[in-house]
Design a protein around this motif. Structure first.
Motif, PDB file in Angstrom:
ATOM      1  N   ALA A 308       0.825  -1.213   0.000  1.00  0.00           N
ATOM      2  CA  ALA A 308       0.000   0.000   0.000  1.00  0.00           C
ATOM      3  C   ALA A 308       0.862   1.267   0.000  1.00  0.00           C
ATOM      4  O   ALA A 308       0.389   2.327  -0.429  1.00  0.00           O
ATOM      5  N   LYS A 309       2.091   1.169   0.463  1.00  0.00           N
ATOM      6  CA  LYS A 309       2.981   2.335   0.481  1.00  0.00           C
ATOM      7  C   LYS A 309       3.574   2.641  -0.896  1.00  0.00           C
ATOM      8  O   LYS A 309       4.135   3.714  -1.091  1.00  0.00           O
ATOM      9  N   GLN A 310       3.459   1.689  -1.830  1.00  0.00           N
ATOM     10  CA  GLN A 310       4.072   1.876  -3.140  1.00  0.00           C
ATOM     11  C   GLN A 310       3.178   2.725  -4.045  1.00  0.00           C
ATOM     12  O   GLN A 310       1.964   2.585  -4.012  1.00  0.00           O
ATOM     13  N   LEU A 367      -4.979   2.347  -5.555  1.00  0.00           N
ATOM     14  CA  LEU A 367      -6.078   2.837  -4.703  1.00  0.00           C
ATOM     15  C   LEU A 367      -6.762   1.682  -3.983  1.00  0.00           C
ATOM     16  O   LEU A 367      -7.076   1.775  -2.787  1.00  0.00           O
ATOM     17  N   ALA A 368      -7.003   0.578  -4.710  1.00  0.00           N
ATOM     18  CA  ALA A 368      -7.681  -0.572  -4.108  1.00  0.00           C
ATOM     19  C   ALA A 368      -6.850  -1.181  -2.986  1.00  0.00           C
ATOM     20  O   ALA A 368      -7.395  -1.585  -1.940  1.00  0.00           O
ATOM     21  N   ILE A 369      -5.532  -1.242  -3.157  1.00  0.00           N
ATOM     22  CA  ILE A 369      -4.656  -1.815  -2.125  1.00  0.00           C
ATOM     23  C   ILE A 369      -4.704  -0.973  -0.857  1.00  0.00           C
ATOM     24  O   ILE A 369      -4.742  -1.515   0.260  1.00  0.00           O
ATOM     25  N   ARG A 370      -4.722   0.346  -1.011  1.00  0.00           N
ATOM     26  CA  ARG A 370      -4.768   1.223   0.175  1.00  0.00           C
ATOM     27  C   ARG A 370      -6.085   1.098   0.914  1.00  0.00           C
ATOM     28  O   ARG A 370      -6.124   1.155   2.147  1.00  0.00           O
ATOM     29  N   VAL A 371      -7.168   0.913   0.168  1.00  0.00           N
ATOM     30  CA  VAL A 371      -8.470   0.705   0.811  1.00  0.00           C
ATOM     31  C   VAL A 371      -8.461  -0.615   1.571  1.00  0.00           C
ATOM     32  O   VAL A 371      -8.960  -0.699   2.701  1.00  0.00           O
ATOM     33  N   ASP A 372      -7.882  -1.666   0.959  1.00  0.00           N
ATOM     34  CA  ASP A 372      -7.834  -2.979   1.621  1.00  0.00           C
ATOM     35  C   ASP A 372      -6.942  -2.957   2.861  1.00  0.00           C
ATOM     36  O   ASP A 372      -7.270  -3.577   3.880  1.00  0.00           O
ATOM     37  N   LEU A 374      -5.827  -0.197   4.713  1.00  0.00           N
ATOM     38  CA  LEU A 374      -6.063   0.820   5.741  1.00  0.00           C
ATOM     39  C   LEU A 374      -7.535   1.155   5.952  1.00  0.00           C
ATOM     40  O   LEU A 374      -7.855   1.920   6.857  1.00  0.00           O
ATOM     41  N   GLY A 375      -8.422   0.616   5.128  1.00  0.00           N
ATOM     42  CA  GLY A 375      -9.845   0.915   5.261  1.00  0.00           C
ATOM     43  C   GLY A 375     -10.514   0.064   6.316  1.00  0.00           C
ATOM     44  O   GLY A 375     -10.017  -0.999   6.704  1.00  0.00           O
ATOM     45  N   ASP A 376     -11.672   0.530   6.784  1.00  0.00           N
ATOM     46  CA  ASP A 376     -12.422  -0.196   7.806  1.00  0.00           C
ATOM     47  C   ASP A 376     -13.430  -1.163   7.207  1.00  0.00           C
ATOM     48  O   ASP A 376     -13.839  -2.118   7.855  1.00  0.00           O
ATOM     49  N   THR A 377     -13.881  -0.902   5.983  1.00  0.00           N
ATOM     50  CA  THR A 377     -14.912  -1.736   5.371  1.00  0.00           C
ATOM     51  C   THR A 377     -14.282  -2.977   4.741  1.00  0.00           C
ATOM     52  O   THR A 377     -13.117  -2.968   4.336  1.00  0.00           O
ATOM     53  N   ASP A 379     -16.115  -4.640   2.207  1.00  0.00           N
ATOM     54  CA  ASP A 379     -16.764  -4.869   0.924  1.00  0.00           C
ATOM     55  C   ASP A 379     -15.834  -4.440  -0.208  1.00  0.00           C
ATOM     56  O   ASP A 379     -14.816  -3.793   0.027  1.00  0.00           O
ATOM     57  N   ALA A 380     -16.212  -4.802  -1.445  1.00  0.00           N
ATOM     58  CA  ALA A 380     -15.332  -4.577  -2.596  1.00  0.00           C
ATOM     59  C   ALA A 380     -15.932  -3.575  -3.575  1.00  0.00           C
ATOM     60  O   ALA A 380     -15.770  -3.721  -4.788  1.00  0.00           O
ATOM     61  N   THR A 381     -16.621  -2.550  -3.062  1.00  0.00           N
ATOM     62  CA  THR A 381     -17.255  -1.571  -3.955  1.00  0.00           C
ATOM     63  C   THR A 381     -16.218  -0.779  -4.751  1.00  0.00           C
ATOM     64  O   THR A 381     -16.409  -0.497  -5.932  1.00  0.00           O
ATOM     65  N   VAL A 382     -15.103  -0.435  -4.105  1.00  0.00           N
ATOM     66  CA  VAL A 382     -14.049   0.326  -4.790  1.00  0.00           C
ATOM     67  C   VAL A 382     -13.456  -0.490  -5.928  1.00  0.00           C
ATOM     68  O   VAL A 382     -13.223   0.015  -7.037  1.00  0.00           O
ATOM     69  N   GLY A 383     -13.220  -1.770  -5.704  1.00  0.00           N
ATOM     70  CA  GLY A 383     -12.663  -2.633  -6.738  1.00  0.00           C
ATOM     71  C   GLY A 383     -13.612  -2.831  -7.905  1.00  0.00           C
ATOM     72  O   GLY A 383     -13.189  -2.850  -9.069  1.00  0.00           O
ATOM     73  N   ILE A 384     -14.911  -2.971  -7.614  1.00  0.00           N
ATOM     74  CA  ILE A 384     -15.907  -3.160  -8.680  1.00  0.00           C
ATOM     75  C   ILE A 384     -15.980  -1.924  -9.568  1.00  0.00           C
ATOM     76  O   ILE A 384     -15.979  -2.010 -10.803  1.00  0.00           O
ATOM     77  N   GLU A 385     -16.034  -0.745  -8.937  1.00  0.00           N
ATOM     78  CA  GLU A 385     -16.100   0.502  -9.712  1.00  0.00           C
ATOM     79  C   GLU A 385     -14.822   0.722 -10.518  1.00  0.00           C
ATOM     80  O   GLU A 385     -14.873   1.148 -11.682  1.00  0.00           O
ATOM     81  N   ALA A 386     -13.673   0.402  -9.927  1.00  0.00           N
ATOM     82  CA  ALA A 386     -12.401   0.572 -10.634  1.00  0.00           C
ATOM     83  C   ALA A 386     -12.306  -0.374 -11.825  1.00  0.00           C
ATOM     84  O   ALA A 386     -11.827   0.006 -12.896  1.00  0.00           O
ATOM     85  N   ARG A 387     -12.774  -1.613 -11.661  1.00  0.00           N
ATOM     86  CA  ARG A 387     -12.735  -2.569 -12.778  1.00  0.00           C
ATOM     87  C   ARG A 387     -13.638  -2.113 -13.927  1.00  0.00           C
ATOM     88  O   ARG A 387     -13.282  -2.245 -15.103  1.00  0.00           O
ATOM     89  N   GLN A 388     -14.800  -1.565 -13.597  1.00  0.00           N
ATOM     90  CA  GLN A 388     -15.704  -1.059 -14.635  1.00  0.00           C
ATOM     91  C   GLN A 388     -15.040   0.075 -15.425  1.00  0.00           C
ATOM     92  O   GLN A 388     -15.174   0.164 -16.652  1.00  0.00           O
ATOM     93  N   LYS A 389     -14.306   0.934 -14.729  1.00  0.00           N
ATOM     94  CA  LYS A 389     -13.636   2.047 -15.411  1.00  0.00           C
ATOM     95  C   LYS A 389     -12.499   1.553 -16.301  1.00  0.00           C
ATOM     96  O   LYS A 389     -12.294   2.074 -17.404  1.00  0.00           O
TER      97      LYS A 389
END
Length: 508
Positions: A308-310, A367-372, A374-377, A379-389
């Motif tokens: 996540a630091k990279q 972005l997805a790695i940092r959410v995984d 350091l995030g509290d949630t 769920d994989a909403t960030v990953g789903i939206e990023a994959r769609q983009k």
């Protein structure tokens, strides 16, 4: 005045016997030098012991967050009168107690000095609380509290992923080695089977099931092979050029084949375990690049937090360090991708777009790695939206989608703005694409040569254009001359006809 003191064993309420001592904070250290001197300053009024570690952890976390727990609220209501002053260490907690319970609360530096003195003589002031009991309680509570503060969860341990993916890669190497050894060993007896059965696991199962090739005619391979492959195997067994082997040789070959089958089954179980771990630890990263690529990225970085630091540029070429440093040393082009190349999104793109898609995917992965990590949630909403983009960007590059539709992945689908240029059977681009101007990239000398060439060509082109015009003019003149010559003859003929008509009229 009363003083609330929190311990790992429970809440203690002390009565301050000498309130004037609070004003003389410098002399408090001498008053708590011995237990007898301390008992003259403070006296235990009430003590509420925690029943278990869970209750102690709940009370400690509430105190850390400056909240009033239910147990503390009951304790204060029971033992503190409204007329008495209550001294507290935490100012925020004191304001909450003052609002909810209506007590006269006091907090100051003198209260801190008094509590420091009580802590030095705590085991003697609280009867029935030995030092041997307090020490393990404090240690256990500190461990529990630190786990709570760090939000430690056994499901979020990425060390298991690092070990699992390492073992999975080792198993693949061993499986390939053992399977090739089975093929070579059994190939002396039935060499034609190597080309007929291409899958290593099916080959090992056939060896265990069949034994020698002579037995294949009376066996049913439907559970292992397809009908066409089974027919080819039985036909090849009848005309095989292999040598005969003894029973002891066949037993050893079967033992090795059993090892191949067992290792393949264990590999399947390990892969399922890895999928579950990745879904729990890094769900967003898993959706973007898959379980194996995500696990290899984590293992290469050492941990999920290190990954996540990279930055995104490092995530993109992670695993291609040798190629990167070799390119920098030789001043060649740097690599466009590393481990991320094996992701499905890059695999399904055309070769000329792989570099662009890897850059976009690496940015979303960062972005997805940092959410995984350091995030509290979970769920994989960030990953789903990023994959769609990323998929929208891929379609846009391949010409399957217009650019305006590439970013509408969040929320409901929005209708595109009306544009006259886009209407019709085949939607057109909103703005006409600019043509490539080769002159803009040419050097100044080449431009001058081109201009001279154009000027030299212009007179020739004009001459070519004027040539057909001159021919046409000559033709028109010729036609006019011919008409002029023909005109007198026609006039003479007309006069003769008129004279003849006049003569006929006169005769009549």
């Amino acid at each position: 005045m009363l003083l609330l003191f929190e311990t790992a064993a429970g809440f203690a309420l002390f009565k301050v016997l000498k309130e004037k001592k609070l004003e003389e904070a410098e002399d408090l250290a001498s008053d708590f030098a011995t237990l007898e001197a301390a008992q003259k300053v403070v006296k235990l009024k009430a003590f509420s012991k925690f029943e278990n570690t869970t209750e102690a952890l709940a009370a400690a976390t509430a105190l850390v967050d400056s909240k009033l727990s239910k147990g503390l609220k009951k304790f204060l209501k029971k033992h503190v009168d409204e007329d008495e002053k209550l001294a507290l260490l935490d100012k925020k907690l004191g304001s909450i107690v003052q609002e909810k319970l209506g007590l006269n609360v006091l907090w100051s530096n003198q209260v801190l000095e008094l509590s420091r003195g009580i802590r030095s003589q705590l085991t003697g002031l609280i009867s029935g609380l030995a030092g041997a009991d307090l020490r393990p309680m404090s240690l256990g509570l500190s461990h529990s509290l630190s786990r709570y503060k760090l939000k430690f969860s056994p499901d979020k341990v990425d060390t298991m992923i690092v070990q699992a993916i390492g073992l999975l890669d080792d198993l693949d190497k061993e499986l390939n080695t053992y399977a090739m050894r089975v093929r070579e060993w059994y190939g002396w007896h039935f060499p034609e089977m190597t080309k007929i059965v291409t899958d290593n696991i099916q080959y090992a199962k056939c060896v265990v099931f069949m034994g020698t090739r002579e037995k294949s005619a009376g066996l049913d391979f439907s559970a292992i092979l397809e009908e066409e492959v089974e027919g080819a195997l039985k036909a090849a067994a009848q005309v095989s050029m292999g040598t005969d082997i003894s029973e002891s040789d066949l037993d050893n070959i079967k033992d090795l084949a059993h090892q191949v089958i067992a290792l393949s089954e264990y590999r399947g179980q390990l892969f399922e375990y890895l999928k579950n771990r990745m879904a729990a630890v890094a769900p967003n990263l898993t959706i973007l690049v898959g379980e194996l690529v995500g696990a290899r990225l984590i293992a290469h970085a050492g941990s999920l937090v290190n990954l996540a630091k990279q930055p995104a540029s490092t995530v993109q070429i992670l695993g291609a360090e040798k190629a990167l440093f070799r390119a920098l040393k030789t001043k060649h082009e740097t690599p466009k991708y590393g481990l991320i190349y094996h992701a499905s999104l890059i695999g399904q793109s055309q070769p000329k777009y792989k570099g662009k898609i890897s850059r976009v995917l690496a940015a979303k992965c960062a972005l997805a790695i940092r959410v995984d990590a350091l995030g509290d949630t979970s769920d994989a909403t960030v990953g789903i939206e990023a994959r769609q983009k990323v998929e929208a960007r891929l379609r846009q590059l391949e010409g399957k989608l217009l650019g305006t539709e590439a970013g509408n992945s969040k929320g409901k689908e929005q209708p595109a703005k009306y544009d006259k240029a886009r209407q019709g059977a085949t939607p057109a681009l909103a703005t006409a694409p600019k043509a490539y101007n080769a002159d803009a990239d040419a050097p100044a000398e080449k431009k001058e040569k081109k201009d001279k060439k154009k000027k030299a060509e212009e007179p020739a082109e004009e001459a070519e254009e004027e040539a057909p015009k001159a021919k046409k003019a000559k033709k028109d003149k010729k036609e006019k001359a011919e008409k002029a010559e023909a005109a007198p003859e026609e006039n003479g003929k007309a006069d003769k006809k008129e004279k003849k008509k006049k003569k006929k009229g006169g005769d009549e």
